[in-house]
Design a protein around this motif. Structure first.
Motif, PDB file in Angstrom:
ATOM      1  N   GLY A   1       0.619  -1.373  -0.053  1.00 40.28           N
ATOM      2  CA  GLY A   1      -0.071   0.113  -0.103  1.00 40.28           C
ATOM      3  C   GLY A   1       0.892   1.338  -0.033  1.00 40.28           C
ATOM      4  O   GLY A   1       2.062   1.183   0.593  1.00 40.28           O
ATOM      5  N   ALA A   2       0.286   2.369  -0.634  1.00 38.93           N
ATOM      6  CA  ALA A   2       1.055   3.517  -0.618  1.00 38.93           C
ATOM      7  C   ALA A   2      -0.124   4.631  -0.881  1.00 38.93           C
ATOM      8  O   ALA A   2      -1.252   4.421  -1.059  1.00 38.93           O
ATOM      9  CB  ALA A   2       2.186   3.643  -1.843  1.00 38.93           C
ATOM     10  N   ALA A   3       0.202   5.910  -0.313  1.00 43.09           N
ATOM     11  CA  ALA A   3      -0.995   6.749  -0.546  1.00 43.09           C
ATOM     12  C   ALA A   3      -0.163   8.218  -0.980  1.00 43.09           C
ATOM     13  O   ALA A   3       0.720   8.621  -0.520  1.00 43.09           O
ATOM     14  CB  ALA A   3      -1.520   7.167   0.769  1.00 43.09           C
ATOM     15  N   VAL A   4      -0.740   8.919  -2.199  1.00 42.18           N
ATOM     16  CA  VAL A   4      -0.307  10.257  -2.425  1.00 42.18           C
ATOM     17  C   VAL A   4      -1.510  11.155  -2.801  1.00 42.18           C
ATOM     18  O   VAL A   4      -2.457  10.533  -3.656  1.00 42.18           O
ATOM     19  CB  VAL A   4       0.510  10.024  -3.911  1.00 42.18           C
ATOM     20  N   ASP A   5      -1.664  12.223  -2.285  1.00 44.30           N
ATOM     21  CA  ASP A   5      -2.477  13.350  -2.959  1.00 44.30           C
ATOM     22  C   ASP A   5      -4.069  12.863  -2.698  1.00 44.30           C
ATOM     23  O   ASP A   5      -4.847  12.883  -3.673  1.00 44.30           O
ATOM     24  CB  ASP A   5      -2.295  13.654  -4.371  1.00 44.30           C
ATOM     25  N   GLY A   6      -4.201  12.227  -1.622  1.00 44.97           N
ATOM     26  CA  GLY A   6      -5.671  11.608  -1.370  1.00 44.97           C
ATOM     27  C   GLY A   6      -6.046  10.282  -2.018  1.00 44.97           C
ATOM     28  O   GLY A   6      -7.104  10.221  -2.075  1.00 44.97           O
TER      29      GLY A   6
ATOM     30  N   ARG B   1       0.973  12.944  -8.823  1.00 47.65           N
ATOM     31  CA  ARG B   1       0.432  14.192  -8.383  1.00 47.65           C
ATOM     32  C   ARG B   1      -0.660  14.700  -9.370  1.00 47.65           C
ATOM     33  O   ARG B   1      -0.664  14.518 -10.381  1.00 47.65           O
ATOM     34  CB  ARG B   1       1.552  15.297  -8.631  1.00 47.65           C
ATOM     35  N   ARG B   2      -1.961  14.933  -8.874  1.00 50.77           N
ATOM     36  CA  ARG B   2      -3.079  15.455  -9.519  1.00 50.77           C
ATOM     37  C   ARG B   2      -2.925  16.507 -10.218  1.00 50.77           C
ATOM     38  O   ARG B   2      -3.347  16.540 -11.388  1.00 50.77           O
ATOM     39  CB  ARG B   2      -4.127  15.610  -8.575  1.00 50.77           C
ATOM     40  N   LYS B   3      -2.347  17.574  -9.720  1.00 48.79           N
ATOM     41  CA  LYS B   3      -2.134  18.800 -10.642  1.00 48.79           C
ATOM     42  C   LYS B   3      -0.732  18.975 -11.412  1.00 48.79           C
ATOM     43  O   LYS B   3      -0.690  19.943 -12.225  1.00 48.79           O
ATOM     44  CB  LYS B   3      -2.228  20.161  -9.466  1.00 48.79           C
TER      45      LYS B   3
END
Length: 333
Positions: A226-231, A314-316
């Motif tokens: 598991g990992a998490a980035v930007d929600g 990154r979403r943006k």
């Protein structure tokens, strides 16, 4: 533990917070008047905001003792306000934590950056009448929320306090899991995979100390990361369970593990929905993965070859045709 504090506790701290009145105030002109209005000021009479300022300057080695003074100090020590103050005062350090679960208890080792790179170890014995930590915390994963490090076992979970070294029992997951994916987003823990009978994605709320099922994953995985980035929660790699009838690999408890899952499932926490899955280049087995600075890093193995990839999460960020970027490819003989 007492409910209130007294001046005899941590007298050095009180002296640092209050100047000596004999050094800054002249003797009163009328002794008879001062005799009637004289009163003792103790640290327990401070409002919470001033007491937090004092506690935020306590050395890290004294924090375990601070939490034992009284319930009020223990409550303030657990507040997010104190965490923010210590970070603002540069009293929080980058630290590596390593845990080892045994039948007799839990070993914790810490390495604080800038502290001469020396390891410090501690041991927390298991409670009486139980089977120790190895059984309940076998095949565990770790997730951190603030100063709390959550060790998530197959049937139980404990919280390790990075400041005081205290270990607290917490609620276990809804479904028992082994070699599952775990990640933290916005102060909550999410787990997926590692269960043959369910594809549920679970969410843990540390405030209510409760687990709940929030979604069903697109596929079942075993041995995923598991990992998490930007929600967004990433469930990476592992083995496919019960997905097809070809290339079946026997698995415990009558489950069927199939070929390597060379892909990532993406769950948007805010939108409460799954995004389009992403394939990991070169296929093979995902050996390790982590998230840092807006990127997901994946190490894969295929036969005698290792490859290291970076995924722009990154979403943006400006999207390019190739979101995965190779770092290196090496052959092992």
């Amino acid at each position: 533990m007492s409910d209130s504090c007294h001046s005899r506790h941590f007298s050095w701290l009180m002296k640092s917070c209050f100047p000596n009145p004999q050094h800054h105030h002249p003797q009163p002109l009328h002794r008879s008047i001062s005799r009637h209005h004289h009163h003792h000021t103790t640290i327990s009479s401070l409002p919470d905001d001033l007491l937090l300022e004092c506690l935020s300057r306590v050395s890290s080695s004294s924090l375990p003792s601070v939490s034992l003074v009284c319930r009020r100090w223990s409550r303030l020590l657990s507040s997010s306000a104190l965490y923010d103050l210590r970070r603002r005062n540069a009293s929080i350090y980058h630290t590596v934590f390593v845990f080892s679960v045994t039948d007799s208890g839990l070993f914790a080792a810490t390495l604080r950056f800038g502290d001469a790179y020396s390891w410090r170890t501690s041991f927390i014995p298991a409670g009486d009448g139980g089977e120790g930590f190895r059984g309940p915390l076998s095949h565990s994963r770790i997730s951190a929320i603030g100063r709390g490090i959550y060790i998530i076992g197959r049937r139980e979970m404990v919280r390790y306090d990075a400041w005081t070294g205290a270990l607290t029992a917490k609620a276990g997951m809804v479904f028992p899991r082994k070699k599952f994916a775990a990640a933290m987003v916005a102060g909550r823990i999410y787990v997926a995979g590692g269960a043959a009978r369910t594809s549920a994605l679970e969410e843990y709320d540390p405030v209510s100390d409760k687990w709940s099922v929030v979604a069903e994953a697109p596929r079942r995985r075993y041995g995923c990361i598991g990992a998490a980035v930007d929600g967004v929660v990433y469930v990476i790699g592992g083995l496919k369970i019960g997905a097809s009838e070809s290339e079946v690999v026997p698995l415990a408890a009558g489950a069927e593990a199939h070929v390597y899952a060379s892909s990532m499932d993406l769950y948007d926490v805010e939108a409460r929905g799954w995004l389009r899955s992403r394939a990991v280049p070169s296929g093979g087995c995902v050996v390790a993965a982590c998230a840092a600075a807006g990127f997901v890093y994946v190490l894969t193995s295929h036969a005698v070859e290792l490859s290291f990839w970076r995924f722009d999460a990154r979403r943006k960020a400006t999207r390019k045709s190739l979101l995965f970027k190779p770092y290196f490819v090496s052959s092992c003989y």
